[in-house]
Design an enzyme around this catalytic site. Structure first.
Site, PDB file in Angstrom:
ATOM      1  CD  GLU A   1       7.311   9.639   2.724  1.00  0.00           C
ATOM      2  OE1 GLU A   1       6.651   9.636   3.770  1.00  0.00           O
ATOM      3  OE2 GLU A   1       7.568  10.671   2.095  1.00  0.00           O
TER       4      GLU A   1
ATOM      5  CD  GLN B   1      -1.689   2.377   1.047  1.00  0.00           C
ATOM      6  OE1 GLN B   1      -1.615   2.877  -0.097  1.00  0.00           O
ATOM      7  NE2 GLN B   1      -1.446   3.078   2.116  1.00  0.00           N
TER       8      GLN B   1
ATOM      9  CB  THR C   1      10.372   4.263   0.952  1.00  0.00           C
ATOM     10  OG1 THR C   1      10.069   5.660   0.782  1.00  0.00           O
ATOM     11  CG2 THR C   1       9.776   3.816   2.279  1.00  0.00           C
TER      12      THR C   1
ATOM     13  CE  LYS D   1       7.001   0.228   1.498  1.00  0.00           C
ATOM     14  NZ  LYS D   1       7.460  -0.730   0.483  1.00  0.00           N
TER      15      LYS D   1
ATOM     16  CE1 TYR E   1       4.645   3.052   1.426  1.00  0.00           C
ATOM     17  CE2 TYR E   1       6.040   4.928   1.936  1.00  0.00           C
ATOM     18  CZ  TYR E   1       5.774   3.805   1.188  1.00  0.00           C
ATOM     19  OH  TYR E   1       6.650   3.416   0.194  1.00  0.00           O
TER      20      TYR E   1
HETATM   21  P1  NAP Z   1       2.562   1.040  -6.895  1.00  0.00           P
HETATM   22  O1  NAP Z   1       2.496   1.564  -8.285  1.00  0.00           O
HETATM   23  O2  NAP Z   1       1.599   1.529  -5.890  1.00  0.00           O
HETATM   24  O3  NAP Z   1       2.456  -0.549  -6.998  1.00  0.00           O
HETATM   25  C1  NAP Z   1       2.301  -1.331  -5.855  1.00  0.00           C
HETATM   26  C2  NAP Z   1       1.667  -2.649  -6.241  1.00  0.00           C
HETATM   27  O4  NAP Z   1       1.491  -3.411  -5.047  1.00  0.00           O
HETATM   28  C3  NAP Z   1       0.307  -2.516  -6.900  1.00  0.00           C
HETATM   29  O5  NAP Z   1       0.325  -3.151  -8.148  1.00  0.00           O
HETATM   30  C4  NAP Z   1      -0.618  -3.241  -5.938  1.00  0.00           C
HETATM   31  O6  NAP Z   1      -1.558  -4.067  -6.567  1.00  0.00           O
HETATM   32  C5  NAP Z   1       0.312  -4.163  -5.191  1.00  0.00           C
HETATM   33  N1  NAP Z   1      -0.258  -4.540  -3.906  1.00  0.00           N
HETATM   34  C6  NAP Z   1      -0.792  -3.735  -2.958  1.00  0.00           C
HETATM   35  N2  NAP Z   1      -1.226  -4.459  -1.911  1.00  0.00           N
HETATM   36  C7  NAP Z   1      -0.972  -5.752  -2.200  1.00  0.00           C
HETATM   37  C8  NAP Z   1      -1.202  -6.972  -1.526  1.00  0.00           C
HETATM   38  N3  NAP Z   1      -1.810  -7.023  -0.342  1.00  0.00           N
HETATM   39  N4  NAP Z   1      -0.789  -8.113  -2.118  1.00  0.00           N
HETATM   40  C9  NAP Z   1      -0.201  -8.101  -3.322  1.00  0.00           C
HETATM   41  N5  NAP Z   1       0.017  -6.973  -4.032  1.00  0.00           N
HETATM   42  C10 NAP Z   1      -0.359  -5.807  -3.468  1.00  0.00           C
HETATM   43  O7  NAP Z   1       4.030   1.254  -6.295  1.00  0.00           O
HETATM   44  P2  NAP Z   1       5.402   1.543  -7.060  1.00  0.00           P
HETATM   45  O8  NAP Z   1       5.543   3.013  -7.246  1.00  0.00           O
HETATM   46  O9  NAP Z   1       5.533   0.631  -8.196  1.00  0.00           O
HETATM   47  O10 NAP Z   1       6.442   1.166  -5.917  1.00  0.00           O
HETATM   48  C11 NAP Z   1       6.898  -0.159  -5.756  1.00  0.00           C
HETATM   49  C12 NAP Z   1       7.381  -0.358  -4.337  1.00  0.00           C
HETATM   50  O11 NAP Z   1       8.433   0.553  -4.050  1.00  0.00           O
HETATM   51  C13 NAP Z   1       6.344  -0.118  -3.244  1.00  0.00           C
HETATM   52  O12 NAP Z   1       6.600  -1.041  -2.212  1.00  0.00           O
HETATM   53  C14 NAP Z   1       6.621   1.289  -2.749  1.00  0.00           C
HETATM   54  O13 NAP Z   1       6.209   1.435  -1.419  1.00  0.00           O
HETATM   55  C15 NAP Z   1       8.131   1.336  -2.907  1.00  0.00           C
HETATM   56  N6  NAP Z   1       8.710   2.635  -3.177  1.00  0.00           N
HETATM   57  C16 NAP Z   1       8.263   3.373  -4.213  1.00  0.00           C
HETATM   58  C17 NAP Z   1       8.880   4.582  -4.520  1.00  0.00           C
HETATM   59  C18 NAP Z   1       8.417   5.429  -5.669  1.00  0.00           C
HETATM   60  O14 NAP Z   1       8.775   6.616  -5.694  1.00  0.00           O
HETATM   61  N7  NAP Z   1       7.681   4.880  -6.627  1.00  0.00           N
HETATM   62  C19 NAP Z   1       9.977   5.017  -3.744  1.00  0.00           C
HETATM   63  C20 NAP Z   1      10.420   4.210  -2.708  1.00  0.00           C
HETATM   64  C21 NAP Z   1       9.794   3.011  -2.432  1.00  0.00           C
HETATM   65  P3  NAP Z   1      -2.919  -3.548  -7.181  1.00  0.00           P
HETATM   66  O15 NAP Z   1      -2.541  -3.292  -8.587  1.00  0.00           O
HETATM   67  O16 NAP Z   1      -3.763  -4.700  -6.930  1.00  0.00           O
HETATM   68  O17 NAP Z   1      -3.351  -2.340  -6.428  1.00  0.00           O
HETATM   69  N1  GDD Z   2      -0.240  12.881  -3.848  1.00  0.00           N
HETATM   70  C1  GDD Z   2      -0.298  14.209  -3.716  1.00  0.00           C
HETATM   71  N2  GDD Z   2      -1.408  14.870  -4.175  1.00  0.00           N
HETATM   72  N3  GDD Z   2       0.733  14.848  -3.135  1.00  0.00           N
HETATM   73  C2  GDD Z   2       0.671  16.196  -3.055  1.00  0.00           C
HETATM   74  C3  GDD Z   2      -0.420  16.927  -3.526  1.00  0.00           C
HETATM   75  C4  GDD Z   2      -1.521  16.235  -4.108  1.00  0.00           C
HETATM   76  O1  GDD Z   2      -2.507  16.803  -4.535  1.00  0.00           O
HETATM   77  N4  GDD Z   2      -0.162  18.247  -3.320  1.00  0.00           N
HETATM   78  C5  GDD Z   2       1.033  18.331  -2.738  1.00  0.00           C
HETATM   79  N5  GDD Z   2       1.549  17.091  -2.569  1.00  0.00           N
HETATM   80  C6  GDD Z   2       2.848  16.771  -1.929  1.00  0.00           C
HETATM   81  C7  GDD Z   2       2.749  15.735  -0.807  1.00  0.00           C
HETATM   82  O2  GDD Z   2       2.271  16.345   0.391  1.00  0.00           O
HETATM   83  C8  GDD Z   2       4.211  15.300  -0.733  1.00  0.00           C
HETATM   84  O3  GDD Z   2       4.952  16.201   0.044  1.00  0.00           O
HETATM   85  C9  GDD Z   2       4.683  15.409  -2.184  1.00  0.00           C
HETATM   86  O4  GDD Z   2       3.704  16.197  -2.876  1.00  0.00           O
HETATM   87  C10 GDD Z   2       4.855  14.068  -2.898  1.00  0.00           C
HETATM   88  O5  GDD Z   2       3.673  13.312  -2.713  1.00  0.00           O
HETATM   89  P1  GDD Z   2       3.434  11.931  -3.486  1.00  0.00           P
HETATM   90  O6  GDD Z   2       3.623  12.126  -4.933  1.00  0.00           O
HETATM   91  O7  GDD Z   2       2.139  11.384  -3.011  1.00  0.00           O
HETATM   92  O8  GDD Z   2       4.668  11.040  -3.028  1.00  0.00           O
HETATM   93  P2  GDD Z   2       5.322  10.777  -1.590  1.00  0.00           P
HETATM   94  O9  GDD Z   2       6.646  11.479  -1.586  1.00  0.00           O
HETATM   95  O10 GDD Z   2       4.375  11.065  -0.499  1.00  0.00           O
HETATM   96  O11 GDD Z   2       5.536   9.202  -1.622  1.00  0.00           O
HETATM   97  C11 GDD Z   2       6.078   8.555  -2.782  1.00  0.00           C
HETATM   98  O12 GDD Z   2       7.489   8.483  -2.673  1.00  0.00           O
HETATM   99  C12 GDD Z   2       7.968   7.682  -1.579  1.00  0.00           C
HETATM  100  C13 GDD Z   2       9.501   7.745  -1.622  1.00  0.00           C
HETATM  101  O13 GDD Z   2       9.968   8.911  -1.023  1.00  0.00           O
HETATM  102  C14 GDD Z   2       5.445   7.157  -2.883  1.00  0.00           C
HETATM  103  O14 GDD Z   2       5.829   6.573  -4.081  1.00  0.00           O
HETATM  104  C15 GDD Z   2       5.907   6.277  -1.737  1.00  0.00           C
HETATM  105  O15 GDD Z   2       5.424   4.949  -1.950  1.00  0.00           O
HETATM  106  C16 GDD Z   2       7.441   6.266  -1.730  1.00  0.00           C
HETATM  107  O16 GDD Z   2       7.913   5.468  -0.672  1.00  0.00           O
END
Ligand code: NAP
Ligand code: GDD
Length: 328
Positions: free
Chosen positions: A128, A84, A126, A155, A151
């Site tokens: 975060e 999530q 992450t 993590k 979250y």
């Molecule tokens: P995402 O687009 O939200 O993809 C996460 C996937 O996890 C989704 O396909 C979701 O499936 C699946 N999932 C959620 N709950 C599950 C469950 N109970 N069992 C099996 N699958 C489940 O995330 P992402 O951006 O690709 O990120 C990949 C990973 O890296 C995540 O763990 C995230 O926390 C971490 N991360 C991301 C970032 C970033 O900036 N993108 C940075 C640091 C860490 P559904 O399709 O069914 O919803």
């Molecule tokens: N989503 C969202 N929507 N964020 C907003 C908005 C809005 O309308 N307006 C401002 N923000 C700000 C959030 O408060 C945050 O400070 C920043 O934009 C980035 O938000 P997100 O894009 O939702 O990403 P995140 O940084 O909270 O989390 C993502 O990056 C993490 C790694 O640092 C996710 O991908 C996490 O899963 C990941 O771990």
């Protein structure tokens, strides 16, 4: 023999990019999906790899499904990308977030320890986790954690249980501490994609505003396609170690907005942005910027796509996606 990899989170953003990379390296790729009435293959389709993945059913919240998968596949590598992953929703659903993001990782590690201890394990950790913590406005592998959301807390557990299984049982288990990474298949809830989708809609006359929260938060935004290479490299090392992965540049949400509007050729971006308290977080992470020197030195990893290029790639993709839509 071709290597095998199991990717959880295969339908999200990172899963498809990683799968594409591994397929290019001749891996057999298993992608774990939950049970859906209507699974969404849009991101795999976007990268043209839907038919090359062997889909298997499992849920991080269901221990037995993970045990069965690990027992039957015994993959060389597991990339645990499922989570999530939306920080905002973790304040609304803290228990679900913790069950999936913390306990789910423990279930997977237990399955590997019991049924396939040679499997190498990657945990999607992450930036975060750093939250409010930094030294001179930069974060690396030695920066203490100060998580600011359910979250991030979930993590932190996953990070430490991965370290513990490495130290206690000798598993090859590593954490990639990744900073924000984005792409044309980024989930629409996340701020970058929300902005580029909104800009494309405004440009095409389909919308006239974007509602956002905190514009001053700064993030280290890179390209998902670059970051999955680091995941792969971490599992090819002799020694299991944790790495910080980011670009080393921080930009504010406001800078992202401005860059996207300017690239689309829309003047006076302020006219289209409405600040909406619904998108503010109860506790915010104001500043993230990576020091990835360790990854550069040991993995030979460096990001290729720069901030402006990333914004442009995402705006172009959303314009292309929406160009045939008409206003309702
Ligand atoms: P995402 O687009 O939200 O993809 C996460 C996937 O996890 C989704 O396909 C979701 O499936 C699946 N999932 C959620 N709950 C599950 C469950 N109970 N069992 C099996 N699958 C489940 O995330 P992402 O951006 O690709 O990120 C990949 C990973 O890296 C995540 O763990 C995230 O926390 C971490 N991360 C991301 C970032 C970033 O900036 N993108 C940075 C640091 C860490 P559904 O399709 O069914 O919803
Ligand atoms: N989503 C969202 N929507 N964020 C907003 C908005 C809005 O309308 N307006 C401002 N923000 C700000 C959030 O408060 C945050 O400070 C920043 O934009 C980035 O938000 P997100 O894009 O939702 O990403 P995140 O940084 O909270 O989390 C993502 O990056 C993490 C790694 O640092 C996710 O991908 C996490 O899963 C990941 O771990």
């Amino acid at each position: 023999m071709a290597k095998t990899a199991l990717i959880t989170g295969i339908l999200g953003q990172d899963g498809p990019y990683l799968a594409k990379l591994l397929l290019e390296k001749d891996y057999k790729v298993y992608g774990m999906i939950r049970r859906y009435a209507y699974p969404n293959f849009a991101n795999l389709d976007y990268l043209g790899i839907t038919n090359n993945i062997e889909l298997v059913e499992g849920d991080l919240a269901d221990q037995s499904s993970l045990y069965n998968l690990i027992k039957s596949i015994r993959p060389d590598e597991v990339y645990n990308l499922a989570a999530q992953s939306f920080v905002g929703s973790s304040f609304e659903q803290p228990i679900f977030t913790t069950e999936v993001n913390s306990l789910g990782v423990l279930y997977l590690l237990e399955a590997i320890r019991n049924y396939s201890p040679k499997t190498r394990f990657y945990q999607a950790s992450t930036s975060e986790m750093f939250g409010l913590s930094h030294t001179n406005y930069i974060q690396d592998e030695n920066t203490p954690f100060y998580p600011r959301s359910p979250y991030a807390v979930s993590k932190v557990y996953a990070y430490w249980i991965t370290v513990n299984y490495r130290e206690a049982y000798g598993l090859f288990a590593v954490n990639g501490i990744l900073f924000n990474h984005e792409s044309p298949i980024r989930g629409i809830q996340f701020v970058t994609r929300k902005i580029t989708d909104g800009v494309a809609r405004i440009k095409l006359g389909l919308a006239d505003e974007i509602r956002l929260g905190n514009l001053s938060a700064k993030r280290d935004w890179g390209f998902a396609g670059d970051f999955v290479e680091a995941m792969y490299l971490m599992l090819q090392q002799e020694k299991p170690e944790d790495f910080v992965i980011g670009t080393g540049e921080a930009h504010s949400v406001e800078e992202f907005v401005k860059t996207a509007f300017e690239y689309a050729g829309i003047k006076d971006w302020k006219k289209y942005i409405k600040i909406d308290p619904r998108f503010m977080r109860p506790s915010e992470v104001p500043y993230l910027k990576a020091n990835s020197k360790k990854a550069e030195k040991i993995l030979g990893w460096k990001p290729k796509v720069k901030f402006e290029e990333l914004v442009q790639m995402m705006v172009d993709a959303d314009l292309a996606r929406l160009k045939n839509r008409t206003k309702k």
